[in-house]
Design an enzyme around this catalytic site. Structure first.
Site, PDB file in Angstrom:
ATOM      1  N   ASP A 188       0.813  -1.223   0.000  1.00 28.81           N
ATOM      2  CA  ASP A 188       0.000   0.000   0.000  1.00 28.81           C
ATOM      3  C   ASP A 188       0.846   1.272   0.000  1.00 28.81           C
ATOM      4  OD1 ASP A 188       1.024  -0.165   2.527  1.00 28.81           O
ATOM      5  OD2 ASP A 188      -0.899  -0.223   3.572  1.00 28.81           O
TER       6      ASP A 188
ATOM      7  N   ARG B  11       7.242 -13.100  10.856  1.00 25.04           N
ATOM      8  CA  ARG B  11       6.695 -11.939  10.152  1.00 25.04           C
ATOM      9  C   ARG B  11       7.676 -11.412   9.103  1.00 25.04           C
ATOM     10  NH1 ARG B  11       2.035 -10.467  11.112  1.00 25.04           N
ATOM     11  NH2 ARG B  11       2.237  -8.612   9.848  1.00 25.04           N
TER      12      ARG B  11
ATOM     13  N   ASP C 220       7.705 -12.954   0.608  1.00 25.88           N
ATOM     14  CA  ASP C 220       8.039 -12.659  -0.792  1.00 25.88           C
ATOM     15  C   ASP C 220       9.134 -13.601  -1.312  1.00 25.88           C
ATOM     16  OD1 ASP C 220       9.785 -11.543   1.013  1.00 25.88           O
ATOM     17  OD2 ASP C 220       9.752  -9.540   0.120  1.00 25.88           O
TER      18      ASP C 220
ATOM     19  N   GLU D 165      20.407  -9.934   7.359  1.00 21.75           N
ATOM     20  CA  GLU D 165      20.760 -11.198   8.006  1.00 21.75           C
ATOM     21  C   GLU D 165      19.528 -12.088   8.173  1.00 21.75           C
ATOM     22  OE1 GLU D 165      23.391 -12.818   8.282  1.00 21.75           O
ATOM     23  OE2 GLU D 165      22.259 -14.425   9.252  1.00 21.75           O
TER      24      GLU D 165
END
Ligand SMILES: *[C@@H]1O[C@H](CO)[C@@H](O)[C@H](O)[C@H]1NC(C)=O
Length: 326
Positions: free
Chosen positions: A161, A249, A253, A291
């Site tokens: 967004d 979290r 992707d 990392e």
């Protein structure tokens, strides 16, 4: 004697007259040819410079079926409004799906604002479909790749967004995707490389891509891919990878890049296009980001049986109309 002396100048005169008319005709021909060449070159110049002409030319050559935009949003309603405002005005956008993972349902004021936006931007009785994909009591990052019921297009443009792309940029990337519908086509390239001293994979950000001119992923914060990969991600990818993403979290992707590369056997395609950032920079500006991404790479490769599915590429798709020289 007289007769012949009179006749000779007459024939010479005639010859001269004929020569003159031929010259005039030749001159006229030259003028016409020059005029044609002049207007033709001007017309092609104009084609190159005015974008209305370009986009109609492209529109005729692409099929009518467009693409769906899947926006991932999180408690930033002003950014969401801006994005919807923009994308509902783009040709080719069949539907917009807002992935909603907030604990409470979308507020009425937001819904009515967005509905009005869709109405205001509709053209020729053609209205973009707008839908909230609501995930109750679950804010996992995997939500953005859940299957979408009743999707009318094969192509999905997955976007965050806080970034916006011009309609013409999207249309160009969509036409690139149509030539390679089995792979990911996107604007944000990233890479992986092997750290031989430690025997593990490392994640390479913008800087690495710039330095090497090589990439092996395009991030789903701005990428086209086929809707069939939503099913693969949600139902066939090892569930341990989905759990890792929910718990940490991060890296949804990268996981999608793995899915597409493993099934297609192809590297992604990077498309040149200007990215307009409308929000503050998110997770990638936090320390230790690289990392954590490297860790994802290594854990996912283990889940793929120790085989790295990502393939490197040095290919970049550029809109030839925006090039200054060849
Ligand atoms: C990779 O793709 C193959 C099919 O080409 C499939 O059988 C396999 O399960 C996939 N691996 C993972 C980890 O999804």
């Amino acid at each position: 004697m007289r007769g012949t002396s009179l006749r000779r100048p007459v024939t010479i005169q005639r010859l001269r007259q004929i020569a003159v008319t031929i010259k005039i005709k030749l001159l006229l021909c030259c003028c016409i040819v020059l005029a044609v060449v002049f207007f033709a070159s001007r017309a092609s110049d104009l084609m190159g410079w005015t974008c209305d002409d370009c986009s109609t030319a492209v529109r005729y050559s692409t099929p009518r079926k467009g693409y769906a935009i899947v926006i991932n949003t999180w408690k930033r309603h002003d950014l969401l409004k801006k994005s919807i405002d923009h994308y509902t005005a783009c040709m080719g956008v069949e539907s917009i799906h807002i992935v909603w993972s907030e604990p409470s349902p979308p507020p009425d004021s937001l819904v009515s604002y967005l509905q009005q936006t869709v109405k205001a931007n509709s053209r020729d009785s053609r209205e973009t479909e707008l839908r909230f994909e609501i995930n109750e009591e679950d804010s996992s990052l995997n939500n953005r790749f859940k299957e979408i019921k009743g999707l009318r297009t094969e192509a999905i443009f997955s976007v965050d967004d806080d970034v916006i792309f011009a309609c013409s940029t999207l249309e160009f990337a969509f036409s690139v995707w149509q030539t390679a519908p089995h792979t990911m086509v996107g604007f944000v390239p990233r890479m992986h490389w092997i750290d031989r001293s430690k025997g593990r994979y490392r994640y390479g950000g913008w800087w690495s891509v710039w330095w090497s001119g090589t990439y092996s992923m395009v991030l789903s914060k701005a990428a086209f891919f086929h809707s069939k990969y939503l099913d693969f991600y949600t139902n066939h990818m090892p569930s341990s990878i989905r759990h890792y993403i929910t718990n940490n979290r991060n890296c949804e992707d990268i996981a999608m890049s793995f899915v597409v590369a493993n099934l297609s056997g192809s590297p992604p395609v990077w498309v040149q296009g200007k990215i307009y950032e409308i929000g503050s920079s998110g997770i990638s500006s936090l320390g230790g980001h690289s990392e954590r991404r490297s860790q994802c790479l290594n854990i996912f490769v283990e889940e793929y049986g120790g085989i790295m599915p990502l393939l490197p590429s040095t290919f970049k798709a550029v809109d030839a109309r925006r090039l200054w020289s060849w």
